[in-house]
Design an enzyme around this catalytic site. Structure first.
Site, mmCIF file in Angstrom:
data_model
loop_
_atom_site.group_PDB
_atom_site.id
_atom_site.type_symbol
_atom_site.label_atom_id
_atom_site.label_comp_id
_atom_site.label_asym_id
_atom_site.label_seq_id
_atom_site.Cartn_x
_atom_site.Cartn_y
_atom_site.Cartn_z
ATOM 1 N N MET A 62 -4.619 80.981 -16.421
ATOM 2 C CA MET A 62 -3.236 80.502 -16.281
ATOM 3 C C MET A 62 -3.170 79.017 -16.614
ATOM 4 S SD MET A 62 -2.129 82.574 -12.845
ATOM 5 C CE MET A 62 -3.236 81.720 -11.735
ATOM 6 N N ASP A 63 -3.157 78.708 -17.890
ATOM 7 C CA ASP A 63 -3.255 77.322 -18.350
ATOM 8 C C ASP A 63 -1.887 76.805 -18.776
ATOM 9 O OD1 ASP A 63 -5.309 75.757 -20.968
ATOM 10 O OD2 ASP A 63 -4.430 74.980 -19.124
ATOM 11 N N GLY A 64 -1.568 75.556 -18.401
ATOM 12 C CA GLY A 64 -0.358 74.942 -18.946
ATOM 13 C C GLY A 64 0.704 74.575 -17.931
#
Lengths: 296, 253
Positions: A62-64
């Site tokens: 879950m990047d960003g």
């Protein structure tokens, strides 16, 4: 497996208030219709997808969240909160599609190096959201979800660790769907932990030095059995948001035959269409991946 | 009787019809996706032509300082095409890549090691410490790995640590020994599988997965899918390396 249990419904928070003006009521009815059509379209797409193989286990990086907060001029904590809402949305889609296991990379051991305020914010958010998940009527109840917190939980504060252990115990009887939350996790830590456990559990009586060479060897399956992730099969797919193309020390042992997808959308912007595209591509490569998995 | 039979047949036909219709829709969607990938392949071919002929100037200068170590993962069936592998290595030399790790799970490339080194006179086999030594502009260091260096190597390293644990338990110090990541890295080196972590990993195969590349060396490696070895092109290879040099990592911070 396709969960077509319930027809599309109007949810109570979409009911139009009786004292609305004509215009507001019109807008409200339009929103209800739109939502109903959206639900119908989603179920229709999922029934088409279910003609082919559906992945059993999807893992998400879950990047960003921080970039999302910066982009929308929000506080950093709001980026993580938006990320949580996005997670719930994706979980709903995946479990409706028939995916049984979902793993999410919530917090890496490397993330402890971030600013202490941010780490504390994330820990507080985690405790708050764990409590939300354990309430009646939450997504955990809806899908009969079992929760696992996977990682070196000893690195967490006692509050967070207690909340995680409570959630695991409270959901231990569930078996329809599984959510594995990787927290205080890195793959290298997991592998070393598994090796240490395998060494400890390799039974032997007190051995003399000249007999050390004759003691039974540790095998790959001994290490595999002691991995934190041994409670689930290897992932069929790994999805990392924000367009980054690396695994960042996530499930390195388990992903030999798990295609990695890197949609450019930031995690809070991830949508059902990204999921549909990934599943369609997985179906294209399914025969090849199955052949590879079955090879010795 | 006839009426009941015909009603039953109609009902079963109706029950099958939705799944027949859905199957047709599913096939149609996959057909459209296949056409999309064919079009993408044509675009790649055109781009390859433009890059190879030097029309796209931005790929002329690449900062190779960031790419110290490149890994190539090949599907084992494709790996039997040694001439393709040699062509790929030649392209990498032209681009300026100095240190390449070749991987296929079954060790086909390992078995062809001598042939490859013979054909590439400027290439030499990787030895520990090579990553620290300076190289002249023409030499390329090659490493050949397989699943023997992946999970199997981790098991061998675990056994090395296990024996150390047994010896320690015989000694006067009876404290329980917990091995660390640093000790695991050392143990992997001791069993001959301790090469450096690649900065970039290029996958030549139908899907973008690392096919069991040594997990211990993949932590922050950028993984890029290049398609099958059969359809490999110079343009996409140069583009992938160029794009890598633009990436910025936070390493968790």
């Amino acid at each position: 497996m396709f969960l077509i249990r319930k027809p599309c419904q109007i949810h109570s928070n979409q009911l139009c208030a009786p004292d609305n003006t004509m215009e507001k009521e019109g807008i409200c009815k339009f929103k209800q219709l739109f939502s109903y059509l959206g639900c119908f379209l989603r179920k229709f797409m999922f029934s088409i997808l279910s003609v082919g193989p559906i992945p059993d286990h999807i893992a998400f990086i879950m990047d960003g969240n921080r970039r999302f907060a910066k982009k929308r001029h929000l506080l950093e904590g709001d980026g993580h909160k938006a990320g949580y809402e996005s997670l719930i949305s994706i979980l709903n889609y995946c479990y409706q599609l028939g995916v049984k296991y979902i793993t999410v990379y919530a917090f890496s051991i490397e993330n402890f190096k971030r600013q202490p305020e941010e780490v504390q914010l994330l820990m507080d958010l985690m405790v708050e959201k764990i409590e939300d998940l354990l309430r009646n009527g939450s997504i955990v109840d809806k899908y009969g979800m079992r929760l696992y917190f996977v990682g070196n939980l000893g690195l967490l504060s006692s509050t967070v660790r207690a909340a995680a252990e409570k959630a695991m115990q409270a959901t231990a009887h569930n078996s329809r769907a599984v959510l594995l939350i990787c927290v205080a996790y890195t793959s290298s830590d997991e592998m070393v932990h598994a090796v240490n456990q395998a060494i400890r559990k390799n039974e032997f009586d007190s051995v003399e030095e000249e007999h050390i060479e004759k003691v039974p060897m540790i095998k790959i399956n001994d290490i595999k059995r002691h991995m934190y992730m041994s409670v689930a099969p290897d992932p069929d797919i790994v999805i990392r948001s924000s367009g980054e193309t690396r695994l960042s020390n996530f499930l390195l042992w388990q992903t030999a035959y798990s295609p990695l997808y890197s949609p450019t959308a930031l995690w809070p912007e991830i949508s059902i269409w990204h999921l549909i595209w990934v599943v369609l591509d997985f179906q294209r490569n399914y025969a090849y991946l199955q052949k590879k998995r079955k090879q010795p | 009787m006839v009426a009941t039979d015909s009603i039953r047949k109609s009902s079963s036909r109706m029950a099958q019809t939705p799944s027949f219709a859905l199957s047709i829709l599913w096939l149609l969607i996959h057909l459209v996706i296949s056409i999309f990938f064919i079009v993408l392949g044509i675009v790649d071919t055109v781009e390859d032509y433009l890059i190879s002929s030097g029309f796209l100037k931005r790929y002329d200068v690449i900062n190779m300082g960031k790419l110290r170590y490149l890994a190539i993962v090949v599907d084992s069936e494709d790996a039997m095409q040694i001439n393709k592998v040699l062509k790929l290595l030649q392209w990498l030399t032209d681009i300026g890549v100095k240190h390449v790790c070749l991987y296929d799970s079954e060790g086909v490339l390992k078995k062809s090691k001598e042939i490859i080194l013979e054909k590439l006179s400027y290439a030499k086999l990787y030895e520990e410490g090579d990553e620290k030594s300076g190289l002249d502009s023409k030499t390329m260091i090659l490493e050949f790995t397989s699943q023997f260096d992946g999970k199997e190597a981790l098991a061998r390293a675990a056994n090395l640590l296990f024996k150390r644990h047994l010896k320690l338990s015989l000694g006067e110090n009876q404290e329980e020994k917990i091995f660390t990541e640093a000790q695991m890295t050392e143990a992997l080196k001791a069993v001959g599988s301790g090469g450096p972590e690649p900065d970039l990993l290029l996958v030549y195969g139908p899907a973008r997965c690392h096919l069991g590349f040594p997990a211990w060396r993949l932590r922050y490696t950028e993984i890029v899918h290049m398609g099958s070895l059969d359809s490999m092109k110079y343009g996409p290879l140069l583009k992938a390396i160029y794009k890598f040099t633009l990436v910025r990592q936070n390493y968790g911070k």
